[in-house]
Design a protein around this motif. Structure first.
Motif, PDB file in Angstrom:
ATOM      1  N   TYR A   1       0.829  -1.206   0.000  1.00  0.00           N
ATOM      2  CA  TYR A   1       0.000   0.000   0.000  1.00  0.00           C
ATOM      3  C   TYR A   1       0.867   1.261   0.000  1.00  0.00           C
ATOM      4  N   VAL A   2       1.919   1.261   0.836  1.00  0.00           N
ATOM      5  CA  VAL A   2       2.806   2.432   0.897  1.00  0.00           C
ATOM      6  C   VAL A   2       3.500   2.658  -0.442  1.00  0.00           C
ATOM      7  N   MET A   3       3.979   1.569  -1.066  1.00  0.00           N
ATOM      8  CA  MET A   3       4.701   1.719  -2.319  1.00  0.00           C
ATOM      9  C   MET A   3       3.791   2.108  -3.473  1.00  0.00           C
ATOM     10  N   SER A   4       2.582   1.526  -3.518  1.00  0.00           N
ATOM     11  CA  SER A   4       1.708   1.739  -4.677  1.00  0.00           C
ATOM     12  C   SER A   4       0.775   2.931  -4.513  1.00  0.00           C
ATOM     13  N   SER A   5       0.565   3.419  -3.300  1.00  0.00           N
ATOM     14  CA  SER A   5      -0.394   4.517  -3.094  1.00  0.00           C
ATOM     15  C   SER A   5       0.281   5.787  -2.603  1.00  0.00           C
ATOM     16  N   LEU A   6       0.989   5.712  -1.472  1.00  0.00           N
ATOM     17  CA  LEU A   6       1.546   6.927  -0.879  1.00  0.00           C
ATOM     18  C   LEU A   6       2.690   7.487  -1.710  1.00  0.00           C
ATOM     19  N   LEU A   7       3.667   6.640  -2.050  1.00  0.00           N
ATOM     20  CA  LEU A   7       4.831   7.149  -2.759  1.00  0.00           C
ATOM     21  C   LEU A   7       4.504   7.520  -4.199  1.00  0.00           C
ATOM     22  N   MET A   8       3.655   6.752  -4.856  1.00  0.00           N
ATOM     23  CA  MET A   8       3.311   7.061  -6.245  1.00  0.00           C
ATOM     24  C   MET A   8       2.467   8.316  -6.358  1.00  0.00           C
ATOM     25  N   HIS A   9       1.655   8.623  -5.328  1.00  0.00           N
ATOM     26  CA  HIS A   9       0.786   9.800  -5.366  1.00  0.00           C
ATOM     27  C   HIS A   9       1.241  10.840  -4.346  1.00  0.00           C
TER      28      HIS A   9
END
Length: 216
Positions: free
Chosen positions: A66-74
């Motif tokens: 979730y951190v890699m695909s949601s927070l960092l990407m957005h």
């Protein structure tokens, strides 16, 4: 020499009765183990606090994904949303405001008003709003009147300056250098003529007086 009968049996009995060194050590260790007191039973460990959350390996994998695909990407989008509409590069974005009406939260019964108290409170609030509106309108009228007075004073000052310029233009002689020279010559000629005429009159009077005195 031969041993007396029964001596071998007595020695074997003595050797059987006498314990060996290894047997003594084993017996002493067993006695120590038997004499050692048993350890006291420890109380059970307290349960972990409720705020301490334990995650399994699958939970850690889901959180990491979730951190890699949601927070960092957005990250840029989240920064734009939570920074009040400012872009990461420093530019400002166009924002719009929308009024959303939410449901009113009822007051607890301990703070409830009676009907008459509620009516009085509403009347006071209405009077305060009307007073605030009247004060704001009065301030706006005062500002407008002050601006009008300043404009009137500015217009009056400009008109007075224009009148002074007109009066000064009317009383100003616009003559050339030749005209001034002619005017000076004319005035000086008139003055010289007047002086000569007066001088001649004086001479005539002196002559007349001398003639009178000579005749006597």
């Amino acid at each position: 020499p031969s041993e007396p009968p029964g001596a071998e049996d007595a020695g074997s009995r003595l050797s059987a009765k006498k314990p060996s060194t290894a047997a003594k050590k084993a017996k002493g260790a067993a006695a120590a183990e038997v004499a050692q007191p048993e350890p006291e039973a420890r109380p059970p460990a307290p349960p972990p606090p409720p705020e301490l959350v334990r995650y399994s390996i699958a939970d850690v994998a889901s959180i990491t994904e979730y951190v890699m695909s949601s927070l960092l990407m957005h990250a840029s989008l989240l920064q734009f949303v939570f920074s009040g509409g400012l872009r990461p590069g420093g530019g400002s974005a166009v924002t719009a405001r929308a009024h959303v009406q939410t449901a009113a939260v009822p007051l607890p019964l301990s703070l409830a008003f009676s009907e008459s108290a509620y009516i009085d409170l509403a009347a006071r609030k209405l009077a305060e709003e009307e007073a605030a509106v009247a004060a704001r309108e009065a301030r706006e009228r005062a500002v407008v009147e002050a601006q009008a007075r300043e404009e009137a004073l500015r217009t009056e000052a400009q008109a007075a300056l224009l009148r002074e310029e007109q009066i000064e233009a009317e009383h100003t002689l616009r003559v050339s250098s030749d005209e001034v020279r002619k005017l000076v010559d004319s005035v000086s000629g008139e003055i010289n003529a007047a002086l000569l005429a007066r001088q001649q009159k004086l001479l005539d009077r002196i002559k007349a007086i001398s003639e009178k005195l000579g005749s006597r």
